[in-house]
Write an enzyme that holds these catalytic residues in place. Structure first.
Site, short mmCIF file in Angstrom:
data_model
loop_
_atom_site.label_atom_id
_atom_site.label_comp_id
_atom_site.label_asym_id
_atom_site.label_seq_id
_atom_site.Cartn_x
_atom_site.Cartn_y
_atom_site.Cartn_z
N GLY A 112 4.16 4.27 15.57
CA GLY A 112 4.17 4.03 14.13
C GLY A 112 5.20 3.02 13.68
O GLY A 112 5.69 3.10 12.55
N GLU A 113 5.53 2.04 14.53
CA GLU A 113 6.58 1.10 14.14
C GLU A 113 6.18 0.24 12.95
O GLU A 113 7.01 -0.13 12.12
CB GLU A 113 6.98 0.20 15.32
CG GLU A 113 8.17 -0.68 15.00
CD GLU A 113 8.86 -1.27 16.22
OE1 GLU A 113 9.65 -2.20 16.04
OE2 GLU A 113 8.61 -0.79 17.34
N ARG A 114 4.88 -0.09 12.82
CA ARG A 114 4.44 -0.88 11.66
C ARG A 114 4.69 -0.09 10.37
O ARG A 114 5.17 -0.64 9.37
CB ARG A 114 2.96 -1.24 11.78
CG ARG A 114 2.66 -2.36 12.77
CD ARG A 114 1.19 -2.75 12.75
NE ARG A 114 0.86 -3.46 11.51
CZ ARG A 114 0.10 -2.97 10.53
NH1 ARG A 114 -0.38 -1.73 10.61
NH2 ARG A 114 -0.17 -3.69 9.48
N ARG A 115 4.34 1.20 10.38
CA ARG A 115 4.58 2.03 9.20
C ARG A 115 6.08 2.17 8.92
O ARG A 115 6.51 2.17 7.77
CB ARG A 115 3.95 3.42 9.41
CG ARG A 115 2.46 3.49 9.13
CD ARG A 115 1.83 4.73 9.74
NE ARG A 115 1.58 4.56 11.17
CZ ARG A 115 1.47 5.55 12.03
NH1 ARG A 115 1.60 6.80 11.62
NH2 ARG A 115 1.23 5.31 13.31
N SER A 154 0.83 -1.21 0.00
CA SER A 154 0.00 0.00 0.00
C SER A 154 0.86 1.25 0.00
O SER A 154 0.56 2.23 -0.70
CB SER A 154 -0.92 -0.01 1.23
OG SER A 154 -1.63 1.21 1.34
N GLN A 159 -0.30 8.52 7.04
CA GLN A 159 -0.26 9.09 8.39
C GLN A 159 1.18 9.12 8.90
O GLN A 159 1.82 8.07 9.00
CB GLN A 159 -1.12 8.27 9.35
CG GLN A 159 -1.15 8.84 10.77
CD GLN A 159 -1.99 7.97 11.70
OE1 GLN A 159 -2.54 6.97 11.30
NE2 GLN A 159 -2.05 8.37 12.96
N GLU A 165 -0.64 3.78 23.72
CA GLU A 165 -1.00 3.57 22.32
C GLU A 165 -1.20 2.09 22.03
O GLU A 165 -2.11 1.68 21.32
CB GLU A 165 0.07 4.14 21.39
CG GLU A 165 -0.33 4.04 19.93
CD GLU A 165 0.85 4.12 18.96
OE1 GLU A 165 0.64 4.59 17.86
OE2 GLU A 165 1.94 3.69 19.34
N ASN A 166 -0.32 1.27 22.60
CA ASN A 166 -0.39 -0.17 22.37
C ASN A 166 -1.70 -0.76 22.89
O ASN A 166 -2.34 -1.58 22.22
CB ASN A 166 0.79 -0.85 23.06
CG ASN A 166 1.30 -2.04 22.28
OD1 ASN A 166 1.44 -1.98 21.07
ND2 ASN A 166 1.57 -3.12 22.96
N GLY A 190 2.06 5.85 -0.70
CA GLY A 190 2.94 6.54 0.22
C GLY A 190 2.46 6.37 1.66
O GLY A 190 1.46 5.69 1.93
#
Length: 295
Positions: free
Chosen positions: A91-94, A67, A75, A125-126, A72
């Site tokens: 934002g570790e996944r991003r 994706s 977020q 957040e987690n 791009g």
């Protein structure tokens, strides 16, 4: 977009100098960095050392990377300026998916935060994520108690969850590690785990856990099974019992402890079935013990 990229290059040059290290809002050039979204080189970002999440689904990361290649990073991630480097706040996944997608930079919102704030933000957040397993949530709550010194009432306000909900998650950490792994791997649900907490003996707990998986029991069926098990256990507990460990087992505990240089526990029921538990302090200690076990 062109303006943002130009801002990113300028800030990158600004931040590359050691004498421009920014650690507080009063430091030189802090107003040009903190509170801005800018393009940061992925190689200049460290993962959050306080990240409570330990598992990232590889298939989901590949899908996100695909994706990102097409659209791009929609977020921006959030980072903190920590001396001459950046550290991920969220934002570790991003971040990981952007690396897989072959990107060199990523949009990031820059803020200041001390270590405790970093940990708290990562944990909160987690906990709010929808795709976490119950054990991971429970571990996040426990870290907030141990490392941030929050009470359950304070956590309830901070994360927007009822105190009873937090208590139910924390109780899962009393389960045997094998059962906890079963919850993490979605072999059983949190409801199954809550039913199993009533059984205190680890060996008996695993016996019932194996029955749940073997017979594909529902939560309600598990509650009935545990109830019958407890009733039988109460009857048995009223009878005189001998220790499940023989002298050979007790000697083995001492020998194993000396060999692995760590605490060893052996649990055995009267039928002879049992398990050996080897404790380790951290990942490095785990690798040490693993090498001792290798033939």
């Amino acid at each position: 977009m062109a303006k943002k990229r130009a801002l990113g290059r300028g800030l990158s040059a600004l931040l590359s100098a050691d004498h421009n290290e920014i650690n507080s809002a009063q430091d030189k050039n802090a107003d040009q960095v903190v509170g801005n979204i800018m393009e940061i080189s992925l190689s200049d970002i460290e993962v959050n050392p306080f990240q409570p999440r330990t598992q990232f689904d590889s298939t989901a990361l590949e899908e996100l990377a695909g994706s990102i290649k097409e659209l791009g990073v929609i977020q921006p991630i959030t980072v903190r300026k920590n001396g001459s480097i950046f550290q991920l706040v969220s934002g570790e996944r991003r971040f990981r998916a952007s690396k897989l997608a072959g990107l060199e930079t990523i949009p990031a919102y820059v803020r200041l935060a001390n270590d405790q704030e970093m940990l708290e933000m990562a944990l909160v957040e987690n906990i709010q994520r929808q795709d976490l397993d119950a054990i991971e949530v429970a571990l996040s709550y426990q870290r907030m108690i141990d490392e941030i010194n929050l009470t359950q009432d304070e956590m309830s306000k901070r994360v927007g969850k009822k105190r009873s909900t937090i208590t139910n998650y924390l109780r899962l950490l009393k389960l045997d590690p094998i059962v906890q792994t079963g919850i993490r791997d979605k072999m059983i649900s949190m409801g199954h785990g809550r039913a199993l907490i009533i059984i205190e003996d680890p060996t008996d707990q695993i016996d019932v856990y194996e029955q749940i998986i073997k017979n594909n029991l529902s939560v309600r069926q598990t509650e009935d099974l545990v109830k019958r098990f407890k009733e039988q256990d109460d009857i048995e507990s009223s009878k005189p019992k001998k220790s499940g460990l023989t002298n050979s087992h007790k000697k083995a505990i001492k020998d194993f402890s000396n060999h692995f240089n760590t605490k060893i526990a052996i649990n055995r029921n009267t039928s002879g079935k049992g398990k050996i538990t080897i404790e380790f302090k951290n990942d490095e200690d785990f690798e040490r013990i693993k090498n001792l076990i290798k033939p």
